[in-house]
Design a protein around this motif. Sequence first.
Motif, PDB file in Angstrom:
ATOM      1  N   ILE A 168       0.818  -1.231   0.108  1.00 29.24           N
ATOM      2  CA  ILE A 168      -0.029  -0.001   0.029  1.00 29.24           C
ATOM      3  C   ILE A 168       0.924   1.390  -0.089  1.00 29.24           C
ATOM      4  CG2 ILE A 168      -0.130   0.039   2.682  1.00 29.24           C
ATOM      5  CD1 ILE A 168      -2.966   0.991   2.135  1.00 29.24           C
ATOM      6  N   THR A 169       0.243   2.334  -0.578  1.00 24.86           N
ATOM      7  CA  THR A 169       0.969   3.728  -0.980  1.00 24.86           C
ATOM      8  C   THR A 169       0.831   4.229   0.698  1.00 24.86           C
ATOM      9  OG1 THR A 169       1.307   5.691  -1.649  1.00 24.86           O
ATOM     10  CG2 THR A 169      -0.975   4.805  -1.447  1.00 24.86           C
ATOM     11  N   LEU A 171       1.156   7.727   0.816  1.00 20.78           N
ATOM     12  CA  LEU A 171       0.526   8.821   0.397  1.00 20.78           C
ATOM     13  C   LEU A 171       0.186   8.677  -1.101  1.00 20.78           C
ATOM     14  CD1 LEU A 171       1.818  12.382   1.542  1.00 20.78           C
ATOM     15  CD2 LEU A 171       0.618  11.961  -0.572  1.00 20.78           C
ATOM     16  N   SER A 172      -1.111   8.841  -1.326  1.00 16.19           N
ATOM     17  CA  SER A 172      -1.642   8.812  -2.606  1.00 16.19           C
ATOM     18  C   SER A 172      -1.069   9.848  -3.479  1.00 16.19           C
ATOM     19  CB  SER A 172      -2.985   8.721  -2.758  1.00 16.19           C
ATOM     20  OG  SER A 172      -3.348   8.695  -4.109  1.00 16.19           O
ATOM     21  N   ASN A 173      -0.630   9.622  -4.932  1.00 15.89           N
ATOM     22  CA  ASN A 173      -0.080  10.588  -5.661  1.00 15.89           C
ATOM     23  C   ASN A 173      -1.091  11.273  -6.287  1.00 15.89           C
ATOM     24  OD1 ASN A 173      -0.480   8.370  -7.203  1.00 15.89           O
ATOM     25  ND2 ASN A 173       0.873   9.105  -9.032  1.00 15.89           N
ATOM     26  N   VAL A 174      -2.205  10.796  -6.546  1.00 19.57           N
ATOM     27  CA  VAL A 174      -3.514  11.407  -6.962  1.00 19.57           C
ATOM     28  C   VAL A 174      -4.400  12.170  -5.957  1.00 19.57           C
ATOM     29  CG1 VAL A 174      -5.383  11.041  -8.491  1.00 19.57           C
ATOM     30  CG2 VAL A 174      -3.173   9.867  -8.853  1.00 19.57           C
ATOM     31  N   LEU A 175      -4.547  11.472  -4.723  1.00 21.30           N
ATOM     32  CA  LEU A 175      -5.871  11.945  -4.148  1.00 21.30           C
ATOM     33  C   LEU A 175      -5.245  12.519  -2.732  1.00 21.30           C
ATOM     34  CD1 LEU A 175      -8.003   8.588  -4.036  1.00 21.30           C
ATOM     35  CD2 LEU A 175      -8.320  10.736  -5.274  1.00 21.30           C
ATOM     36  N   GLY A 176      -4.050  12.411  -2.576  1.00 22.96           N
ATOM     37  CA  GLY A 176      -3.566  12.947  -1.313  1.00 22.96           C
ATOM     38  C   GLY A 176      -3.792  12.318  -0.106  1.00 22.96           C
ATOM     39  N   THR A 177      -4.447  11.098  -0.238  1.00 24.89           N
ATOM     40  CA  THR A 177      -4.767  10.315   0.669  1.00 24.89           C
ATOM     41  C   THR A 177      -3.522   9.936   1.783  1.00 24.89           C
ATOM     42  OG1 THR A 177      -6.971   9.544  -0.503  1.00 24.89           O
ATOM     43  CG2 THR A 177      -5.947   8.363   1.697  1.00 24.89           C
ATOM     44  N   ILE A 178      -3.501  10.174   3.142  1.00 28.22           N
ATOM     45  CA  ILE A 178      -2.601   9.646   3.950  1.00 28.22           C
ATOM     46  C   ILE A 178      -3.206   8.343   4.670  1.00 28.22           C
ATOM     47  CG2 ILE A 178      -1.116  10.211   5.993  1.00 28.22           C
ATOM     48  CD1 ILE A 178      -1.707  13.168   5.325  1.00 28.22           C
ATOM     49  N   VAL A 197       5.518  -0.873   1.732  1.00 28.14           N
ATOM     50  CA  VAL A 197       4.855   0.512   1.698  1.00 28.14           C
ATOM     51  C   VAL A 197       5.706   1.262   0.537  1.00 28.14           C
ATOM     52  CG1 VAL A 197       4.477   2.641   2.781  1.00 28.14           C
ATOM     53  CG2 VAL A 197       4.575   0.528   4.126  1.00 28.14           C
ATOM     54  N   ASP A 198       4.782   1.775  -0.231  1.00 27.46           N
ATOM     55  CA  ASP A 198       5.410   2.635  -1.431  1.00 27.46           C
ATOM     56  C   ASP A 198       5.426   3.998  -0.757  1.00 27.46           C
ATOM     57  OD1 ASP A 198       5.881   4.458  -3.397  1.00 27.46           O
ATOM     58  OD2 ASP A 198       3.857   3.932  -4.674  1.00 27.46           O
ATOM     59  N   GLY A 199       6.680   4.428  -0.338  1.00 27.29           N
ATOM     60  CA  GLY A 199       7.032   5.630   0.282  1.00 27.29           C
ATOM     61  C   GLY A 199       7.286   7.015  -0.628  1.00 27.29           C
ATOM     62  N   ALA A 200       7.060   6.854  -1.936  1.00 26.32           N
ATOM     63  CA  ALA A 200       7.593   7.855  -2.893  1.00 26.32           C
ATOM     64  C   ALA A 200       7.024   9.184  -2.630  1.00 26.32           C
ATOM     65  CB  ALA A 200       7.262   7.422  -4.336  1.00 26.32           C
ATOM     66  N   GLN A 201       5.887   9.114  -2.106  1.00 20.62           N
ATOM     67  CA  GLN A 201       5.206  10.457  -1.893  1.00 20.62           C
ATOM     68  C   GLN A 201       5.163  10.670  -0.358  1.00 20.62           C
ATOM     69  OE1 GLN A 201       4.265  12.594  -4.249  1.00 20.62           O
ATOM     70  NE2 GLN A 201       4.472  11.046  -5.681  1.00 20.62           N
ATOM     71  N   GLY A 202       5.441   9.835   0.507  1.00 23.50           N
ATOM     72  CA  GLY A 202       5.329   9.747   1.938  1.00 23.50           C
ATOM     73  C   GLY A 202       6.849  10.512   2.242  1.00 23.50           C
ATOM     74  N   ALA A 203       8.077   9.884   2.135  1.00 24.41           N
ATOM     75  CA  ALA A 203       9.115  10.112   2.671  1.00 24.41           C
ATOM     76  C   ALA A 203       9.546  11.631   2.262  1.00 24.41           C
ATOM     77  CB  ALA A 203      10.336   9.087   1.989  1.00 24.41           C
ATOM     78  N   CYS A 215       6.589  -1.226   9.472  1.00 22.29           N
ATOM     79  CA  CYS A 215       6.482  -2.002   7.990  1.00 22.29           C
ATOM     80  C   CYS A 215       7.371  -2.865   7.876  1.00 22.29           C
ATOM     81  CB  CYS A 215       6.434  -0.867   7.148  1.00 22.29           C
ATOM     82  SG  CYS A 215       7.643   0.512   7.124  1.00 22.29           S
ATOM     83  N   ASP A 216       7.466  -3.679   6.924  1.00 24.44           N
ATOM     84  CA  ASP A 216       8.340  -4.677   6.872  1.00 24.44           C
ATOM     85  C   ASP A 216       9.394  -4.219   5.619  1.00 24.44           C
ATOM     86  OD1 ASP A 216       7.560  -6.997   8.573  1.00 24.44           O
ATOM     87  OD2 ASP A 216       5.761  -6.572   7.444  1.00 24.44           O
ATOM     88  N   PHE A 217       8.805  -3.616   4.480  1.00 23.60           N
ATOM     89  CA  PHE A 217       9.637  -2.992   3.431  1.00 23.60           C
ATOM     90  C   PHE A 217       9.214  -1.478   3.085  1.00 23.60           C
ATOM     91  CE2 PHE A 217      10.048  -7.436   2.413  1.00 23.60           C
ATOM     92  CZ  PHE A 217      11.389  -7.593   2.290  1.00 23.60           C
ATOM     93  N   TYR A 218      10.037  -0.641   2.924  1.00 20.84           N
ATOM     94  CA  TYR A 218       9.460   0.682   2.406  1.00 20.84           C
ATOM     95  C   TYR A 218      10.535   1.435   1.517  1.00 20.84           C
ATOM     96  CZ  TYR A 218       7.865   5.627   3.651  1.00 20.84           C
ATOM     97  OH  TYR A 218       7.271   6.778   3.433  1.00 20.84           O
ATOM     98  N   ALA A 219       9.847   1.565   0.398  1.00 23.88           N
ATOM     99  CA  ALA A 219      10.534   2.096  -0.745  1.00 23.88           C
ATOM    100  C   ALA A 219      10.360   3.478  -1.038  1.00 23.88           C
ATOM    101  CB  ALA A 219      10.160   1.241  -1.689  1.00 23.88           C
TER     102      ALA A 219
END
Length: 407
Positions: A168-169, A171-178, A197-203, A215-219
């Motif tokens: 799961i992301t 933070l959504s790159n479209v909706l801004g959902t956290i 976790v897809d952290g492209a927008q989160g980090a 989380c077990d993996f964070y990218a």
Amino acid sequence: MDSRAIREQFPILNQEVNGKPLVYLDSSATSQKPISVIEALDDYYRQDNSNVHRGVHTLGTRATDKYEGAREKVRKFIHAKSIKEVIFTRGTTTSLNYVAYGYARQKLQPGDEIVTTPMEHHSNIIPWQQAAKATGATLKYIPLQEDGSVSLDDVRKTVTDKTKIVAITHLSNVLGTINPIKEIAGIAHEKGAILVVDGAQGAPHMKVDVQDLDCDFYAFSGHKMCGPTGIGVLYGKQELLEETEPVEFGGEMIDFVDLYDSTWKELPWKFEGGTPIIAGAIGLGAAIDFLEQVGMDAIFEHDKKIAKYAVERLNTIDGITIYGPEERAGLVTFNLDDVHPHDTATVLDSEGIAVRAGHHCAQPLMKWLNVTATARASFYLYNTEEDIDKLVDGLVKAKEFFGDVFK
């Protein structure tokens, strides 16, 4: 936080586009780079350019020290336990593929489940589609609420004893959902699954503590957080990375090579075959220094404030549709009635305003929204309320122009 002072450190923003001062509102695609990052790259190539981990000469030692120093900066930035848990990659996409190929394909069996959401970027959907096809696992989706958020009740209903991976992301790159990552991690672990976790927008936008999130993996990627392109990070819990197979093979990642068999180096280097992304890692380290000097909490609050102001101002325009939840991070995705988002973006560009238009690498989400494309304005620490005012003025011009065209 003084965004006007901060923007002075970004030389690219001091220019005109189509005769107008540049208003850059596309940081979710890639952020701009401060002088300190540009200088760090320049210094490496001018003073220290050498391969790492191989030579004992002075340049090689200096390059290695800077490269591994950047890894330690990343470790502290995301609060990993050890540098063994920090893998340098080409970006979020590569990091997620490492997990899908090196871990998931080794672990999944027919009947197992992979759970994700319709809001994901393609890079957090396609690798899991391919892993499911290769192993006989089943891909399932957590339904979205009407505003594009995720309900923990729905997470509990979707994640079962058969679920092995939840992806799961942050933070959504479209909706801004956290998304509530810590709570989702708890649900996944209760069922014996791991959380990716897809952290492209989160980090880039919020403080990340991988131990607290559990989380077990964070990218994540460097270029979205003031760093260079071509550098990213895969964080993984050490015991899981030990179980993950390398995806790329060659020099640097080996311990011993015989004619018919080879063994791998210890973590993290078993995943970094060939000459690594040395300058990129050094640039990412400089970007982390810059962001931490500003303060991640301050950046997060600023981005939310700008997004809230943008929603309020955009809602003054008749015929505009805004997508996403009320509580959002620093972006606003929208459409103008009867105007294709590419046309909207073209008119805005004529005013010097850069926004993204298209499906944002999220076609399943576009289908869920019942649109083919949207326009997106995304914000970062160098954006101001004045930028939003110019965006609104540009959208009014676009609406007037196309209104006249179709009369």
